[in-house]
Design an enzyme around this catalytic site. Structure first.
Site, PDB file in Angstrom:
ATOM      1  N   SER A 138      -2.340   2.208   4.951  1.00 33.81           N
ATOM      2  CA  SER A 138      -3.231   3.171   5.311  1.00 33.81           C
ATOM      3  C   SER A 138      -2.694   3.711   6.764  1.00 33.81           C
ATOM      4  O   SER A 138      -3.352   4.661   7.332  1.00 33.81           O
ATOM      5  CB  SER A 138      -4.408   2.516   5.943  1.00 33.81           C
ATOM      6  OG  SER A 138      -4.480   1.289   6.615  1.00 33.81           O
ATOM      7  N   HIS A 163      -2.135   6.340  -0.704  1.00 26.18           N
ATOM      8  CA  HIS A 163      -3.177   5.729  -0.001  1.00 26.18           C
ATOM      9  C   HIS A 163      -4.544   6.265  -0.751  1.00 26.18           C
ATOM     10  O   HIS A 163      -5.109   7.122  -0.547  1.00 26.18           O
ATOM     11  CB  HIS A 163      -3.354   6.338   1.410  1.00 26.18           C
ATOM     12  CG  HIS A 163      -4.182   5.791   2.081  1.00 26.18           C
ATOM     13  ND1 HIS A 163      -4.879   6.512   3.410  1.00 26.18           N
ATOM     14  CD2 HIS A 163      -4.859   4.434   2.101  1.00 26.18           C
ATOM     15  CE1 HIS A 163      -5.723   5.642   3.931  1.00 26.18           C
ATOM     16  NE2 HIS A 163      -5.814   4.452   3.096  1.00 26.18           N
ATOM     17  N   GLU A 171      -4.529  10.239  -0.762  1.00 32.30           N
ATOM     18  CA  GLU A 171      -3.400  10.616   0.190  1.00 32.30           C
ATOM     19  C   GLU A 171      -2.329  10.352  -0.479  1.00 32.30           C
ATOM     20  O   GLU A 171      -1.850   9.100  -0.742  1.00 32.30           O
ATOM     21  CB  GLU A 171      -3.810  10.105   1.544  1.00 32.30           C
ATOM     22  CG  GLU A 171      -4.772  11.052   2.392  1.00 32.30           C
ATOM     23  CD  GLU A 171      -4.630  10.350   3.985  1.00 32.30           C
ATOM     24  OE1 GLU A 171      -4.695  11.173   4.918  1.00 32.30           O
ATOM     25  OE2 GLU A 171      -4.687   9.180   4.206  1.00 32.30           O
ATOM     26  N   ASN A 214      -7.096   8.473   8.439  1.00 36.00           N
ATOM     27  CA  ASN A 214      -7.156   7.258   9.560  1.00 36.00           C
ATOM     28  C   ASN A 214      -6.991   7.903  10.787  1.00 36.00           C
ATOM     29  O   ASN A 214      -7.640   7.323  11.673  1.00 36.00           O
ATOM     30  CB  ASN A 214      -6.533   5.947   9.055  1.00 36.00           C
ATOM     31  CG  ASN A 214      -7.162   5.248   8.084  1.00 36.00           C
ATOM     32  OD1 ASN A 214      -8.222   5.575   7.847  1.00 36.00           O
ATOM     33  ND2 ASN A 214      -6.238   4.767   7.174  1.00 36.00           N
TER      34      ASN A 214
END
Length: 283
Positions: free
Chosen positions: A119, A140, A152, A190
Site C-alpha cells: 500500500s 494495490h 491502483e 494512501n
C-alpha cells in the site's frame, strides 16, 4: 497474455479478499501461506463471505461451489510454477517482501508477472529484488477487495509496457477498474487518505472535538460516507501508523509525522475493528 492461473502469497485479510476476487472471475487461484493455520482460516473466511451472498440471493449455491473449486492452497512456492501472475500480500516489510519475490522468481516461468499489493512501499525498489524486473508491477487492491472497485496499478521504473497492458486487461477481467499510477511513496490513495486519518487523530488528541463529532463533521460537511476515525479503525491503526512512518521517512516532511495518539494506541494494542477497540469499541 491471458492469465488463466494466479498465485497469491499470504492469506491474511488482503490476501483472502484477493483470492476471492480472482476465483470469482473464473481464474484458478493458488494460495501459498507459510503461517500455520492461515490457509484454513482464509478458506473459511471466503466460504462465510460466499454463504452470505447465497443467503442474500446474490449468487446461487452452485455458483458458490464453482468459486470455491477454483481455490487451492499449499505452503510451497513451487506450486506457483504454472501461474501467469503471482501477487504478494503480506505485511508491509521491505525485506520480507524482497525475500518472497526471490523465492517466487525461482519457482515461476520467465513469462510470469510478479506483483505486490503493497500500500505504500516503492514498487521500483521492490522490483530490484528480482532479475527480470520488467515483469514486476504493483497491484494495490482496496479493502474489502471483493467489494471495492479500484485497483491502483503502480508502474515500477522497470515495468515493461507488455506487463502494464496485461495487468490492466486483468483488472477488467476481475471486474475492477485499474487506474495507472506512477511510483511514489503512498502512491495516490494512501498519500491523501492516511494523512487525513492521522489529522483526525491529532484533532482528537488536542481535544478539539470527540471522535463522534470529528467523524460527523467530515460526513456531514465533506459528504464522506465514513468519518476518518471510523475509517482508521476499519483499515487498522497499525496499518495506518506503518504507512505514515513510510511517508514521513521517504518524504522527510513534517506534515507526514505520525500522530502521537496513533502511536500510543498501536502500542496499547488498540488497532481498531480487528481487535475490538480503536477510536471506537466494537463487539
Amino acid at each position: 497474455m491471458n492469465i488463466e492461473k494466479a498465485g497469491i502469497f499470504g492469506g491474511g485479510t488482503m490476501g483472502t479478499g484477493i483470492i476471492q476476487v480472482f476465483a470469482s472471475a473464473g481464474i484458478k487461484t493458488h494460495l501459498v501461506s507459510v503461517v500455520e493455520g492461515e490457509a484454513a482460516r482464509s478458506l473459511a473466511s471466503i466460504t462465510r463471505n460466499l454463504d452470505k451472498l447465497v443467503q442474500k440471493e446474490k449468487i446461487t449455491a452452485e455458483r458458490k461451489d464453482e468459486i470455491l473449486s477454483n481455490i487451492s492452497s499449499s505452503a510451497d512456492v513451487q506450486d506457483f510454477a504454472d501461474c501467469g501472475i503471482v501477487v504478494e500480500a503480506v505485511l508491509e516489510d521491505r525485506e520480507l517482501k524482497k525475500n518472497i519475490f526471490r523465492q517466487v522468481e525461482d519457482a515461476v516461468s520467465e513469462q510470469c508477472i510478479i506483483a505486490s499489493n503493497t500500500s505504500t512501499i516503492s514498487i521500483t525498489e521492490l522490483a530490484s529484488a528480482v532479475k527480470l524486473q520488467e515483469r514486476f508491477i504493483g497491484v494495490h487492491f482496496m479493502n474489502p477487495a471483493p467489494v471495492m472497485q479500484l485497483i491502483e496499478v503502480i508502474t515500477a521504473l522497470q515495468s515493461s509496457q507488455e506487463t502494464i497492458d496485461t495487468v490492466m486487461a486483468l483488472c477488467e477481467k476481475l471486474g475492477k477498474t485499474g487506474v495507472l499510477v506512477k511510483d511514489s511513496p503512498g502512491f495516490v490513495l494512501n498519500r491523501i487518505l492516511i494523512p487525513l486519518i492521522n489529522e483526525g487523530a491529532e484533532c482528537l488528541d488536542n481535544g478539539i472535538a470527540d471522535a463522534e463529532a470529528i467523524d460527523s463533521i467530515m460526513k456531514l460537511g465533506a459528504n464522506h460516507p465514513i468519518g476518518p476515525l471510523a475509517l482508521g479503525d476499519l483499515v487498522g491503526l497499525d496499518v495506518c501508523l506503518k504507512i505514515m512512518e513510510v511517508l514521513y521517512s521517504d518524504f522527510g516532511d513534517s506534515k507526514y509525522r505520525p500522530s502521537p495518539l496513533l502511536r500510543r494506541m498501536v502500542a496499547a494494542g488498540y488497532l481498531g475493528r480487528k481487535t475490538g477497540r480503536g477510536f471506537y469499541t466494537y463487539n
